[in-house]
Design an enzyme around this catalytic site. Structure first.
Site, mmCIF file in Angstrom:
data_model
loop_
_atom_site.group_PDB
_atom_site.id
_atom_site.type_symbol
_atom_site.label_atom_id
_atom_site.label_comp_id
_atom_site.label_asym_id
_atom_site.label_seq_id
_atom_site.Cartn_x
_atom_site.Cartn_y
_atom_site.Cartn_z
ATOM 1 C CE LYS A 1 -5.250 10.142 29.677
ATOM 2 N NZ LYS A 1 -4.183 10.173 31.081
ATOM 3 C CB VAL B 1 -8.149 13.757 27.241
ATOM 4 C CG1 VAL B 1 -9.391 13.158 27.764
ATOM 5 C CG2 VAL B 1 -6.252 12.880 28.153
ATOM 6 C CB ILE C 1 -10.688 18.070 26.767
ATOM 7 C CG1 ILE C 1 -10.955 16.360 27.287
ATOM 8 C CG2 ILE C 1 -12.232 18.906 25.750
ATOM 9 C CD1 ILE C 1 -12.039 16.653 27.970
ATOM 10 N N GLY C 2 -7.606 17.590 26.013
ATOM 11 C CA GLY C 2 -6.334 17.232 27.043
ATOM 12 C C GLY C 2 -5.175 16.359 25.935
ATOM 13 C CG ASP C 3 -1.439 16.525 23.227
ATOM 14 O OD1 ASP C 3 -1.515 14.862 23.800
ATOM 15 O OD2 ASP C 3 -0.397 17.274 23.051
ATOM 16 C CG PHE D 1 0.767 8.122 28.842
ATOM 17 C CD1 PHE D 1 1.395 6.572 28.743
ATOM 18 C CD2 PHE D 1 0.663 8.949 30.204
ATOM 19 C CE1 PHE D 1 2.286 7.503 29.575
ATOM 20 C CE2 PHE D 1 1.532 9.435 30.742
ATOM 21 C CZ PHE D 1 2.909 7.569 30.786
ATOM 22 N N GLY D 2 -1.467 9.907 25.097
ATOM 23 C CA GLY D 2 -2.941 9.980 24.309
ATOM 24 C C GLY D 2 -3.829 11.199 23.812
ATOM 25 C CG ASP E 1 4.320 13.790 33.998
ATOM 26 O OD1 ASP E 1 5.315 14.481 34.341
ATOM 27 O OD2 ASP E 1 3.932 13.171 33.643
#
Ligand SMILES: *[C@@H]1O[C@H](CO)[C@@H](O)[C@H](O)[C@H]1NC(C)=O
Length: 365
Positions: A106, A92, A84-86, A89-90, A212
């Site tokens: 994550k 998700v 669901i996410g990028d 750090f890696g 960030d």
């Protein structure tokens, strides 16, 4: 010496030496094999300091300590369908535990952290944060080279999707219902939430710099309350060890100008700049990392925003999608102008001209 005895002795010596070499090689191979983690990750630089650690921890009463096998089951073995996410750090992953609890998992790139001790001490700090505008780290799990962070899952996704990805049916669309354009009131609420969350981490005894701040790091809960996430870059400022430099980093478009110098040290005022850019993004619906075309001239997002505000064009640059709510005339001119004034104050090129987040909270109230 009898030549026969000499020959036998020589043979024995050769056998002993050969046996020693072979057993050394075999031992070495065994050791190397033992070091291979259960879930090998495609890393080019294995971190030997990490491989022996196998540890799970929970920071939150709502979460039992989770083992790696439970995480594998809950993410269908880290299936790409669950992504669901990028973040840098890696990936998700969306996860659902057997008891129905939904989580965001994550999985960190193996080189995202220097070593396990650093990883753990940072998580101990992040795990203690409690604020309604912070996405809480619920726990972590370390197994072999894998390092997993466990977060709350927010069904409304992130602010970036809600601003820029409204109509596309992207694979990353994990919302359970259709997305509506955010109203001006909701946008103000989200911005106030982010300001509150940042004021909280900046106001801690040992302040934390997020480093960030951007729309994809702002998650939205079911009431569209903002939750700041991805403290992966966060570092506590320990004033007793202030010689330890905390390197600046961040995302293009949101990055304070002083960070562009390689030696720059991250400060809370760098977060304030990124927050100002975020405010402009939320109001205009434009992506801060893309240039804006104005009368055939290409300029950066921030230059464009400063230009338009200088020409009293605040109302004109509001995200046009806001008007689907049909309340164009109800928006107060003074309210919009004040919003842009605060945003540009935060995004001032000069670090010293930017307000502290606690002052921003009061200005936005
Ligand atoms: C920064 O703030 C100062 C003082 O408020 C203002 O005069 C200046 O125009 C601002 N600069 C930018 C680039 O926003």
């Amino acid at each position: 010496m009898d030549p026969t005895v000499e020959a036998i002795l020589a043979c024995v010596a050769v056998v002993i030496i050969a046996a020693t070499i072979i057993s050394a090689v075999v031992l070495k191979i065994c050791k190397v094999l033992k070091r291979v983690p259960n879930h090998p990750t495609p890393t080019s630089v294995p971190n030997p300091g990490l491989t022996s650690v196998d540890e799970s921890s929970s920071f939150h009463p709502s979460l039992q300590i989770i083992s790696m096998s439970e995480i594998l089951a809950a993410t269908k073995n880290f299936s790409p369908d669950q992504i669901i996410g990028d973040s840098r750090f890696g990936f998700v992953y969306k996860a659902e535990l057997s008891n129905g609890l939904k989580l965001a998992i994550k999985k960190l790139h193996p080189d995202a952290f220097q070593g396990f001790m650093e990883f753990r001490s940072e998580l101990e700090i992040l795990g203690k944060l409690r604020h309604r505008n912070i996405a809480h780290v619920l726990g972590y799990c370390v197994s072999g080279a894998d390092r997993i962070l466990i977060f709350e899952l927010f069904e409304n996704g992130d602010l970036n999707l809600n601003l820029h990805d409204l109509w596309s049916s992207s694979e990353r669309n994990y919302m359970s219902h259709a997305r509506f354009p955010l109203s001006w009131e909701t946008r103000q609420k989200i911005v106030k939430g982010v300001a509150n969350g940042l004021a909280y981490i900046h106001g801690l005894d040992k302040p934390i710099i997020h480093r960030d701040i951007k729309s994809s790091n702002v998650l939205l809960d079911s009431d569209f309350e903002a939750r700041i996430s991805d403290f992966g870059l966060a570092r506590t400022i320990d004033y007793r060890h202030s010689h330890v430099s905390t390197q600046a980093a961040g995302t293009a478009g949101y990055l304070a100008p002083e960070y562009e110098e390689a030696i720059a040290v991250a400060t809370v005022k760098g977060d304030v700049y990124s927050f100002g850019i975020l405010m402009l993004e939320v109001a205009t619906g434009k992506r801060p990392d893309l240039p804006v075309d104005l009368n055939g001239e290409s300029m950066s997002f921030i230059e464009w925003a400063r230009d338009m505000v200088a020409q009293n064009q605040e109302r004109e640059i509001l995200d046009p999608i806001i008007w689907v709510w049909g309340r164009r005339n109800q928006l107060r001119e003074a309210n919009i102008k004040e919003y842009f004034r605060i945003a540009l104050m935060c995004a001032n090129d000069s670090l010293k001209k930017r307000p502290a987040m606690r002052d921003v909270v009061e200005l936005l109230a």
